[in-house]
Write an enzyme that holds these catalytic residues in place. Structure first.
Site, PDB file in Angstrom:
ATOM      1  N   PRO A 212      81.866  -2.594  18.562  1.00 41.41           N
ATOM      2  CA  PRO A 212      82.968  -1.985  17.519  1.00 41.41           C
ATOM      3  C   PRO A 212      82.633  -3.048  16.410  1.00 41.41           C
ATOM      4  CG  PRO A 212      83.800  -3.167  19.464  1.00 41.41           C
ATOM      5  CD  PRO A 212      82.466  -2.829  19.911  1.00 41.41           C
ATOM      6  N   ASN A 213      82.924  -2.577  15.334  1.00 44.77           N
ATOM      7  CA  ASN A 213      82.893  -3.554  14.066  1.00 44.77           C
ATOM      8  C   ASN A 213      81.377  -3.667  13.363  1.00 44.77           C
ATOM      9  OD1 ASN A 213      85.730  -3.099  13.551  1.00 44.77           O
ATOM     10  ND2 ASN A 213      85.855  -4.492  15.396  1.00 44.77           N
TER      11      ASN A 213
ATOM     12  N   ARG B 257      81.573  -7.329   6.601  1.00 42.80           N
ATOM     13  CA  ARG B 257      82.420  -8.194   7.504  1.00 42.80           C
ATOM     14  C   ARG B 257      82.281  -9.708   7.337  1.00 42.80           C
ATOM     15  NH1 ARG B 257      82.054  -7.888  14.045  1.00 42.80           N
ATOM     16  NH2 ARG B 257      83.954  -8.721  14.511  1.00 42.80           N
TER      17      ARG B 257
ATOM     18  N   TYR C  50      79.259 -13.725   9.810  1.00 42.20           N
ATOM     19  CA  TYR C  50      78.232 -12.858  10.364  1.00 42.20           C
ATOM     20  C   TYR C  50      76.789 -12.399   9.449  1.00 42.20           C
ATOM     21  CZ  TYR C  50      81.690 -11.567  13.716  1.00 42.20           C
ATOM     22  OH  TYR C  50      82.980 -11.619  14.511  1.00 42.20           O
TER      23      TYR C  50
ATOM     24  N   ASN D 140      75.021  -6.359  21.868  1.00 47.53           N
ATOM     25  CA  ASN D 140      76.013  -7.129  21.444  1.00 47.53           C
ATOM     26  C   ASN D 140      77.318  -5.965  21.500  1.00 47.53           C
ATOM     27  OD1 ASN D 140      77.880  -8.296  19.585  1.00 47.53           O
ATOM     28  ND2 ASN D 140      76.495  -8.752  17.941  1.00 47.53           N
TER      29      ASN D 140
ATOM     30  N   ALA E 205      83.594  -7.299  20.212  1.00 46.70           N
ATOM     31  CA  ALA E 205      84.987  -7.677  20.900  1.00 46.70           C
ATOM     32  C   ALA E 205      85.046  -7.474  22.415  1.00 46.70           C
ATOM     33  CB  ALA E 205      85.889  -7.339  20.073  1.00 46.70           C
TER      34      ALA E 205
ATOM     35  N   HIS F 249      84.328  -9.928  25.555  1.00 44.77           N
ATOM     36  CA  HIS F 249      85.345 -10.580  26.022  1.00 44.77           C
ATOM     37  C   HIS F 249      86.092 -10.046  26.802  1.00 44.77           C
ATOM     38  CE1 HIS F 249      83.448 -13.218  22.864  1.00 44.77           C
ATOM     39  NE2 HIS F 249      83.900 -12.204  21.676  1.00 44.77           N
TER      40      HIS F 249
ATOM     41  N   ASP G 190      80.670  -4.006  34.584  1.00 44.96           N
ATOM     42  CA  ASP G 190      80.442  -3.412  36.004  1.00 44.96           C
ATOM     43  C   ASP G 190      79.305  -2.560  35.497  1.00 44.96           C
ATOM     44  OD1 ASP G 190      82.593  -4.436  37.306  1.00 44.96           O
ATOM     45  OD2 ASP G 190      83.813  -2.547  37.238  1.00 44.96           O
TER      46      ASP G 190
ATOM     47  N   GLU H 107      72.444 -10.212  26.229  1.00 41.58           N
ATOM     48  CA  GLU H 107      73.468 -10.438  25.524  1.00 41.58           C
ATOM     49  C   GLU H 107      73.018 -11.072  24.148  1.00 41.58           C
ATOM     50  OE1 GLU H 107      76.291 -13.576  26.681  1.00 41.58           O
ATOM     51  OE2 GLU H 107      77.926 -12.438  25.690  1.00 41.58           O
TER      52      GLU H 107
ATOM     53  N   HIS I  62      74.461 -12.445  20.150  1.00 45.75           N
ATOM     54  CA  HIS I  62      75.713 -12.444  19.206  1.00 45.75           C
ATOM     55  C   HIS I  62      74.951 -13.012  17.864  1.00 45.75           C
ATOM     56  CE1 HIS I  62      78.640 -11.409  21.981  1.00 45.75           C
ATOM     57  NE2 HIS I  62      78.166 -12.260  22.757  1.00 45.75           N
TER      58      HIS I  62
ATOM     59  N   ARG J  41      84.039 -20.819  18.170  1.00 40.08           N
ATOM     60  CA  ARG J  41      85.041 -19.961  17.625  1.00 40.08           C
ATOM     61  C   ARG J  41      86.523 -20.004  18.466  1.00 40.08           C
ATOM     62  NH1 ARG J  41      82.785 -14.499  15.873  1.00 40.08           N
ATOM     63  NH2 ARG J  41      84.792 -14.397  14.594  1.00 40.08           N
TER      64      ARG J  41
ATOM     65  N   ARG K 109      87.246 -15.951  22.386  1.00 39.98           N
ATOM     66  CA  ARG K 109      85.875 -15.537  22.421  1.00 39.98           C
ATOM     67  C   ARG K 109      84.903 -16.496  23.539  1.00 39.98           C
ATOM     68  NH1 ARG K 109      85.730 -12.303  17.657  1.00 39.98           N
ATOM     69  NH2 ARG K 109      87.127 -12.979  16.325  1.00 39.98           N
TER      70      ARG K 109
END
Ligand code: DHK
Length: 150
Positions: A17-18, A25, A30, A82, A85, A88, A95, A106, A108, A115, A119
């Site tokens: 998301p986002n 943003r 970012y 990535n 949100a 977290h 799963d 992962e 980011h 932060r 997070r």
């Protein structure tokens, strides 16, 4: 007759998301690259590494679960994830990563540990093979290099 070359290994690059808002943003966090810019950088690096990338984005948790399962079913070489949100919060994504054999890395742009406290927990990181965070768009490229070597 020349043999057809074997298909290049594929790396799924899944964005949550986002991340469709990258470039607009909070650029101080970012960066100013858009997701399309990052996809272009990944495609260039993938060519050098001899792999293909399939870059996707969704604001919906279930899509990320479906795509992790699809990457596994299609015997992808790796998944760069990535989860935004959902990183977290999402037990469903945790799963899904545990349920598959495909290695999940992962990724980011920012370093979540520098932060807000919420997070500092990563449900993705608890299940992933490894994490690359804090290097902006370069995080994706470093993760792709790692994926190609797995
Ligand atoms: C992206 C997000 O959208 C946040 O929710 C994460 C991550 C950090 C990133 O740095 O790429 O907390």
């Amino acid at each position: 007759m020349a043999d057809t070359p074997p298909p290049r290994p594929i790396v799924f690059v899944l964005n949550g998301p986002n991340l469709n808002m990258l470039g607009l943003r909070e650029p101080e966090i970012y960066g100013s690259d858009t997701l399309d810019d990052i996809a272009g950088m990944l495609e260039d690096r993938a060519r050098e590494l001899g792999v293909d990338v399939d870059v996707r984005q969704s604001n919906h948790e279930g899509h990320l679960v479906d795509w992790i399962q699809q990457a596994n079913a299609e015997r992808a070489k790796a998944v760069l994830l990535n989860a935004g949100a959902y990183t977290h919060t999402s037990v469903a994504i945790h799963d899904a990563i545990k349920a598959v054999n495909v290695p999940v890395i992962e990724v980011h742009l920012s370093n979540p540990h520098r932060r807000e406290g919420f997070r500092h927990v990563s449900r993705v990181g608890e299940a992933a093979k490894g994490t690359v965070a804090g290097f902006g768009a370069l995080s994706y490229l470093l993760a792709l290099d790692a994926a190609a070597k797995l």
